[in-house]
Write a protein that holds these residues in place. Structure first.
Motif, PDB file in Angstrom:
ATOM      1  N   GLN A 172      32.300  23.640  41.792  1.00 33.93           N
ATOM      2  CA  GLN A 172      32.159  24.214  40.449  1.00 33.93           C
ATOM      3  C   GLN A 172      31.402  23.256  39.524  1.00 33.93           C
ATOM      4  O   GLN A 172      30.599  23.688  38.697  1.00 33.93           O
ATOM      5  CB  GLN A 172      33.539  24.504  39.853  1.00 33.93           C
ATOM      6  CG  GLN A 172      34.269  25.623  40.575  1.00 33.93           C
ATOM      7  CD  GLN A 172      35.707  25.770  40.096  1.00 33.93           C
ATOM      8  OE1 GLN A 172      36.383  24.787  39.808  1.00 33.93           O
ATOM      9  NE2 GLN A 172      36.167  27.016  40.029  1.00 33.93           N
ATOM     10  N   THR A 177      29.645  25.459  36.596  1.00 35.84           N
ATOM     11  CA  THR A 177      30.711  26.355  36.140  1.00 35.84           C
ATOM     12  C   THR A 177      31.728  25.620  35.268  1.00 35.84           C
ATOM     13  O   THR A 177      32.157  26.132  34.236  1.00 35.84           O
ATOM     14  CB  THR A 177      31.443  26.977  37.349  1.00 35.84           C
ATOM     15  OG1 THR A 177      30.467  27.373  38.317  1.00 35.84           O
ATOM     16  CG2 THR A 177      32.258  28.176  36.934  1.00 35.84           C
ATOM     17  N   ARG A 199      41.074  31.192  35.718  1.00 37.55           N
ATOM     18  CA  ARG A 199      39.912  31.699  36.475  1.00 37.55           C
ATOM     19  C   ARG A 199      39.253  30.579  37.276  1.00 37.55           C
ATOM     20  O   ARG A 199      38.820  30.765  38.402  1.00 37.55           O
ATOM     21  CB  ARG A 199      38.890  32.326  35.521  1.00 37.55           C
ATOM     22  CG  ARG A 199      39.393  33.541  34.772  1.00 37.55           C
ATOM     23  CD  ARG A 199      39.661  34.710  35.705  1.00 37.55           C
ATOM     24  NE  ARG A 199      40.829  35.466  35.257  1.00 37.55           N
ATOM     25  CZ  ARG A 199      41.458  36.361  36.004  1.00 37.55           C
ATOM     26  NH1 ARG A 199      41.055  36.599  37.230  1.00 37.55           N
ATOM     27  NH2 ARG A 199      42.510  36.997  35.539  1.00 37.55           N
ATOM     28  N   GLN A 203      39.185  30.389  41.349  1.00 36.51           N
ATOM     29  CA  GLN A 203      37.913  30.274  42.051  1.00 36.51           C
ATOM     30  C   GLN A 203      37.942  29.093  43.037  1.00 36.51           C
ATOM     31  O   GLN A 203      37.401  29.185  44.138  1.00 36.51           O
ATOM     32  CB  GLN A 203      36.765  30.097  41.066  1.00 36.51           C
ATOM     33  CG  GLN A 203      35.408  30.187  41.757  1.00 36.51           C
ATOM     34  CD  GLN A 203      34.261  30.100  40.779  1.00 36.51           C
ATOM     35  OE1 GLN A 203      34.129  29.138  40.045  1.00 36.51           O
ATOM     36  NE2 GLN A 203      33.443  31.140  40.747  1.00 36.51           N
ATOM     37  N   CYS A 206      39.592  30.318  46.011  1.00 38.08           N
ATOM     38  CA  CYS A 206      38.686  31.180  46.771  1.00 38.08           C
ATOM     39  C   CYS A 206      37.686  30.319  47.555  1.00 38.08           C
ATOM     40  O   CYS A 206      37.417  30.578  48.732  1.00 38.08           O
ATOM     41  CB  CYS A 206      37.968  32.124  45.812  1.00 38.08           C
ATOM     42  SG  CYS A 206      36.990  33.413  46.637  1.00 38.08           S
ATOM     43  N   PHE A 207      37.167  29.282  46.922  1.00 37.19           N
ATOM     44  CA  PHE A 207      36.231  28.373  47.605  1.00 37.19           C
ATOM     45  C   PHE A 207      36.925  27.661  48.775  1.00 37.19           C
ATOM     46  O   PHE A 207      36.300  27.397  49.808  1.00 37.19           O
ATOM     47  CB  PHE A 207      35.668  27.334  46.620  1.00 37.19           C
ATOM     48  CG  PHE A 207      34.607  27.889  45.693  1.00 37.19           C
ATOM     49  CD1 PHE A 207      33.991  29.112  45.938  1.00 37.19           C
ATOM     50  CD2 PHE A 207      34.209  27.175  44.568  1.00 37.19           C
ATOM     51  CE1 PHE A 207      33.002  29.622  45.089  1.00 37.19           C
ATOM     52  CE2 PHE A 207      33.228  27.667  43.711  1.00 37.19           C
ATOM     53  CZ  PHE A 207      32.620  28.888  43.965  1.00 37.19           C
ATOM     54  N   TRP A 266      43.203  35.240  45.988  1.00 42.16           N
ATOM     55  CA  TRP A 266      41.857  34.674  45.933  1.00 42.16           C
ATOM     56  C   TRP A 266      41.558  33.774  47.125  1.00 42.16           C
ATOM     57  O   TRP A 266      40.433  33.732  47.605  1.00 42.16           O
ATOM     58  CB  TRP A 266      41.641  33.946  44.600  1.00 42.16           C
ATOM     59  CG  TRP A 266      41.389  34.952  43.510  1.00 42.16           C
ATOM     60  CD1 TRP A 266      42.287  35.415  42.592  1.00 42.16           C
ATOM     61  CD2 TRP A 266      40.165  35.670  43.267  1.00 42.16           C
ATOM     62  NE1 TRP A 266      41.706  36.356  41.795  1.00 42.16           N
ATOM     63  CE2 TRP A 266      40.403  36.532  42.178  1.00 42.16           C
ATOM     64  CE3 TRP A 266      38.913  35.668  43.852  1.00 42.16           C
ATOM     65  CZ2 TRP A 266      39.414  37.386  41.668  1.00 42.16           C
ATOM     66  CZ3 TRP A 266      37.930  36.508  43.349  1.00 42.16           C
ATOM     67  CH2 TRP A 266      38.175  37.351  42.264  1.00 42.16           C
ATOM     68  N   GLY A 270      38.307  34.510  49.853  1.00 41.42           N
ATOM     69  CA  GLY A 270      37.343  33.553  50.393  1.00 41.42           C
ATOM     70  C   GLY A 270      37.442  33.470  51.900  1.00 41.42           C
ATOM     71  O   GLY A 270      36.434  33.423  52.612  1.00 41.42           O
ATOM     72  N   ASP A 277      29.887  34.483  46.723  1.00 39.80           N
ATOM     73  CA  ASP A 277      29.735  35.557  45.715  1.00 39.80           C
ATOM     74  C   ASP A 277      30.961  36.460  45.652  1.00 39.80           C
ATOM     75  O   ASP A 277      31.055  37.330  44.790  1.00 39.80           O
ATOM     76  CB  ASP A 277      28.437  36.347  45.937  1.00 39.80           C
ATOM     77  CG  ASP A 277      28.404  37.051  47.291  1.00 39.80           C
ATOM     78  OD1 ASP A 277      29.445  37.074  47.986  1.00 39.80           O
ATOM     79  OD2 ASP A 277      27.336  37.582  47.655  1.00 39.80           O
ATOM     80  N   CYS A 279      33.752  35.155  45.087  1.00 40.62           N
ATOM     81  CA  CYS A 279      34.692  34.307  44.342  1.00 40.62           C
ATOM     82  C   CYS A 279      34.439  34.344  42.836  1.00 40.62           C
ATOM     83  O   CYS A 279      34.749  33.385  42.126  1.00 40.62           O
ATOM     84  CB  CYS A 279      34.602  32.861  44.833  1.00 40.62           C
ATOM     85  SG  CYS A 279      35.075  32.655  46.571  1.00 40.62           S
ATOM     86  N   ASP A 280      33.884  35.448  42.354  1.00 41.23           N
ATOM     87  CA  ASP A 280      33.618  35.517  40.911  1.00 41.23           C
ATOM     88  C   ASP A 280      34.883  35.935  40.156  1.00 41.23           C
ATOM     89  O   ASP A 280      35.053  37.070  39.756  1.00 41.23           O
ATOM     90  CB  ASP A 280      32.480  36.481  40.605  1.00 41.23           C
ATOM     91  CG  ASP A 280      32.002  36.343  39.166  1.00 41.23           C
ATOM     92  OD1 ASP A 280      32.691  35.652  38.378  1.00 41.23           O
ATOM     93  OD2 ASP A 280      30.970  36.921  38.809  1.00 41.23           O
ATOM     94  N   THR A 281      35.744  34.968  40.004  1.00 43.41           N
ATOM     95  CA  THR A 281      37.032  35.238  39.334  1.00 43.41           C
ATOM     96  C   THR A 281      36.821  35.563  37.862  1.00 43.41           C
ATOM     97  O   THR A 281      37.660  36.176  37.233  1.00 43.41           O
ATOM     98  CB  THR A 281      37.963  34.020  39.452  1.00 43.41           C
ATOM     99  OG1 THR A 281      37.266  32.874  38.943  1.00 43.41           O
ATOM    100  CG2 THR A 281      38.350  33.760  40.893  1.00 43.41           C
TER     101      THR A 281
END
Ligand SMILES: [Zn+2]
Length: 288
Positions: A172, A177, A199, A203, A206-207, A266, A270, A277, A279-281
């Motif tokens: 991030q 981000t 968020r 994310q 998710c990553f 989340w 992932g 893409d 993972c757009d929380t």
């Protein structure tokens, strides 16, 4: 999970035997300082101030305590962490390259009890954290014992998930981000700021899942029960179960991370897709 005999990351600072110095005492590199001072005929205290001024603050690593010895189990945990960290380097370098970007590798700092970072001083009680100021992941391996015993989230893949989550924060930072969220946090209300934190954390979960997808695809690391271990850990360290355990002066990784259900959701996104893409929380937050 399968991790033995795999290559360890070379980007590791092992500070487990170092106690960060307090104040301006002759600490990190004290012997070296005296040596330089004798060589140049300077007052060692002046040299210490120079070095402290130039490279001090978060860079100060303190003194090595030779009385600190590690058990085979502790060494195994250190090796495990270095291997997982190395694996995240390979996966993220590849994923960035596919998008024409360069993955600047972070550093893993292993420490005991307390540590100095560019984000300030921290004790182990804050848990593992990532400092965007120096691009380092800070980890006291005793957290894994907490994870196992206090949070009832045993298993090596649960530990790998924690490391991969912190690396997710580095991703991030590289993508910008974290900066955008930080700016938005400062503009918004406290409630909005907390929502953005959630968020960001989701994310990173998710990553972590994206990493696990590719690591397994490339090297079949996952064994029976591994995914459940990580999901259990994600659930165990959700805000609604996790008591706030933060202390110290860093911005710790312990505020508003999302509920257990959100974290599990989340991470799974992932893990199932392997796609950043997915993972757009932040978009998901705007919709709900
Ligand atoms: Zn986090």
């Amino acid at each position: 999970m399968q991790w033995e005999d795999r290559e360890e990351s070379q980007n590791v600072e092992d500070r487990r035997r170092m106690s960060p110095k307090a104040g301006l005492a002759l600490g990190g590199g004290g012997l070296l300082v005296v040596f330089i001072a004798l060589l140049f005929g300077l007052d060692p205290r002046q040299v210490a101030n120079l070095i402290g001024g130039a490279g001090g603050g978060g860079q100060d690593q303190g003194q090595i305590d030779p009385s600190i010895q590690f058990t085979p189990q502790q060494e195994r945990m250190a090796s495990f962490s270095k291997v997982i960290f190395g694996d995240t380097e390979r996966i993220w370098s590849d994923l960035f390259a596919r998008e024409g970007k360069e993955y600047k590798k972070p550093i893993l700092v292993l420490f005991t009890n307390r540590v100095n970072s560019a984000c300030g001083n921290a004790t182990s009680s804050v848990g593992p954290f990532y400092c965007p100021g120096d691009h380092k992941v800070y980890l006291d391996l005793t957290f894994f014992r907490d994870l196992r015993e206090r949070f009832r989230a045993p298993g090596d893949f649960a530990q790998a998930y924690v490391i991969a989550h912190e690396v997710g924060h580095h991703v991030q930072a590289l993508l910008g981000t974290s900066d955008r969220v930080q700016a938005a946090r400062q503009r918004g209300s406290e409630r909005e700021a907390n929502a953005l934190s959630v968020r960001l954390e989701l994310q990173a979960d998710c990553f972590a899942g994206v990493w696990a997808f590719h690591a397994d695809k490339a090297r079949q690391i996952l064994e029976q029960g591994d995914v459940e271990e990580a999901l259990n850990a994600a659930s165990a360290i959700g805000d609604d179960r996790l008591q706030k355990r933060s202390q110290g002066h860093v911005t710790p990784d312990s505020f508003t991370h999302g509920s257990s259900a959100q974290r599990v959701e989340w991470f799974q996104r992932g893990l199932k897709s392997g796609r950043m893409d997915q993972c757009d929380t932040f978009a998901a937050g705007r919709r709900s």
